[in-house]
Scaffold this active site. Sequence first.
Site, mmCIF file in Angstrom:
data_model
loop_
_atom_site.group_PDB
_atom_site.id
_atom_site.type_symbol
_atom_site.label_atom_id
_atom_site.label_comp_id
_atom_site.label_asym_id
_atom_site.label_seq_id
_atom_site.Cartn_x
_atom_site.Cartn_y
_atom_site.Cartn_z
ATOM 1 N N ARG A 220 0.851 -1.207 0.000
ATOM 2 C CA ARG A 220 0.000 0.000 0.000
ATOM 3 C C ARG A 220 0.879 1.246 0.000
ATOM 4 N NH1 ARG A 220 -3.121 -2.813 4.525
ATOM 5 N NH2 ARG A 220 -4.689 -4.012 3.379
ATOM 6 N N CYS A 345 -3.412 -14.387 -3.546
ATOM 7 C CA CYS A 345 -3.093 -14.877 -2.196
ATOM 8 C C CYS A 345 -3.401 -16.371 -2.075
ATOM 9 C CB CYS A 345 -3.828 -14.059 -1.136
ATOM 10 S SG CYS A 345 -5.610 -14.139 -1.272
HETATM 11 N N1 SAH Z 1 -7.666 -5.072 -0.962
HETATM 12 C C1 SAH Z 1 -8.216 -5.292 0.348
HETATM 13 C C2 SAH Z 1 -8.421 -6.740 0.696
HETATM 14 C C3 SAH Z 1 -9.262 -7.525 -0.277
HETATM 15 S S1 SAH Z 1 -10.057 -8.922 0.433
HETATM 16 C C4 SAH Z 1 -7.359 -4.612 1.398
HETATM 17 O O1 SAH Z 1 -6.311 -4.044 1.055
HETATM 18 O O2 SAH Z 1 -7.731 -4.613 2.568
HETATM 19 C C5 SAH Z 1 -11.072 -9.435 -0.865
HETATM 20 C C6 SAH Z 1 -12.340 -8.614 -1.061
HETATM 21 O O3 SAH Z 1 -12.908 -9.056 -2.284
HETATM 22 C C7 SAH Z 1 -13.435 -8.792 -0.028
HETATM 23 O O4 SAH Z 1 -13.762 -7.532 0.515
HETATM 24 C C8 SAH Z 1 -14.639 -9.387 -0.782
HETATM 25 O O5 SAH Z 1 -15.879 -8.812 -0.380
HETATM 26 C C9 SAH Z 1 -14.327 -8.973 -2.197
HETATM 27 N N2 SAH Z 1 -14.832 -9.824 -3.298
HETATM 28 C C10 SAH Z 1 -14.727 -11.159 -3.427
HETATM 29 N N3 SAH Z 1 -15.166 -11.561 -4.649
HETATM 30 C C11 SAH Z 1 -15.568 -10.443 -5.310
HETATM 31 C C12 SAH Z 1 -16.099 -10.177 -6.614
HETATM 32 N N4 SAH Z 1 -16.282 -11.159 -7.479
HETATM 33 N N5 SAH Z 1 -16.368 -8.905 -6.945
HETATM 34 C C13 SAH Z 1 -16.193 -7.901 -6.053
HETATM 35 N N6 SAH Z 1 -15.668 -8.078 -4.823
HETATM 36 C C14 SAH Z 1 -15.357 -9.334 -4.446
#
Ligand code: SAH
Length: 402
Positions: A220, A345
């Site tokens: 980040r 991940c």
């Molecule tokens: N980038 C974030 C962490 C991502 S965790 C950070 O820095 O904190 C993954 C996220 O993807 C979750 O919030 C989940 O709600 C979302 N997600 C999972 N599948 C998805 C999809 N097909 N479209 C949109 N969001 C999705």
Amino acid sequence: MPSAEVYFPENHMITIHLKRNREKSVRGGNPWIFSGSIDRVSGTPSAGEHCIVRTFQGEPLGCGYYNHHSAITVRMLRWGEEAFNDAALSTAIQQAIAQRQSILGDDTDSCRLINSEGDFLPGLVVDSYTGGLVMQIQTAGMERMREAVVAALVSVCTPPFIYERSDPESRAREGIAGAEGICYGSLPPGLVIRENRLVFGADIARGQKTGFFFDQRHNRALLRSYAAGRCVCDCFSYSGGFAVSALAGGARSVDAVDQSEAALRQLRDNVAANNLDGGRVTTYTADVFSFLRETGARYDCIVLDPPKFARHPGEVERASRGYKDINLLACKNSAPGGIIFTFSCSNAVDARLFRQIVFAAAADSGRRFQLLHSLAAGPDHPVNLAHREGEYLKGLVLRAEG
Ligand code: SAH
């Protein structure tokens, strides 16, 4: 204080003999022993019971814990003839936590304290939220040491609370019931953490995983250094770790996309909590695949931080198609000179495969890209070098030809 129970080798007789010539990876420090490498088991161990591991010929390799429910039948705790008891557990916990001191300070007050196999404590994950602890116990073996773990955490960290958020899927694979709730102290309402001089509200009880993804802290900060003047799209934004960092770095605008409305609400609160201009942020409750397919926008920076597409090796093929699709869409939606931060991940998709998928997507887009950075989780997520599976987070930063 924890009881001084000795897990190895004095007080039990369970011995695992490996098949002929299967000791190399264990000797090299890999803590996982699959059922196919085991020749014979002396005694009738219950799930999670401690055991001595020996070569086929009987030479002792170390000790671990056994679970016949899991394909990973033994996880090593110690190599050589050293005993593993509550004192050894407490020392390992202490050492892991001491190594995090360089991370915590004025800029960042929260991080991962214990990273399972990466800290030689298989099955145990502990995150610190401004000193309050969120714990995951993922295996039957670690479950048997629960009392000693909690006692050691209380004595080493003197936390205001310990809250358990163990992943029900991992526990089901181990044949143990889900576990969630307060273990020690009480959970304060409205927890706020500091990361890279930014603040984030974190919902420990209802949020994803343990509430916040500490593994992306460095990445980040890197995004922030690229963000000035760019139109950014933060895909799978969750509570806005990347989106808020981009705004703090001077992004012209941020579109944040997540399927969870609760996550996006938290994101908007996090933007406000940092006194950043909410007018520069638009949130979309949407599926990222459809959003990227349908948006006509061309972005100067796209972040792809999806959830684990492959939960086990059987899902790698399907996951690869998912990674290819979103990366192809990101490549097509990048403005000239645009930057893509793309992550996976999934432990089951290794760094080499991930690179192949992303490079194939870039090639299919018909555009040319440069590779700027290869990324991983930060040092509060150490990896045992002999345990490749522990290296779950992979990231690449690409730049589209200008
Ligand atoms: N980038 C974030 C962490 C991502 S965790 C950070 O820095 O904190 C993954 C996220 O993807 C979750 O919030 C989940 O709600 C979302 N997600 C999972 N599948 C998805 C999809 N097909 N479209 C949109 N969001 C999705």
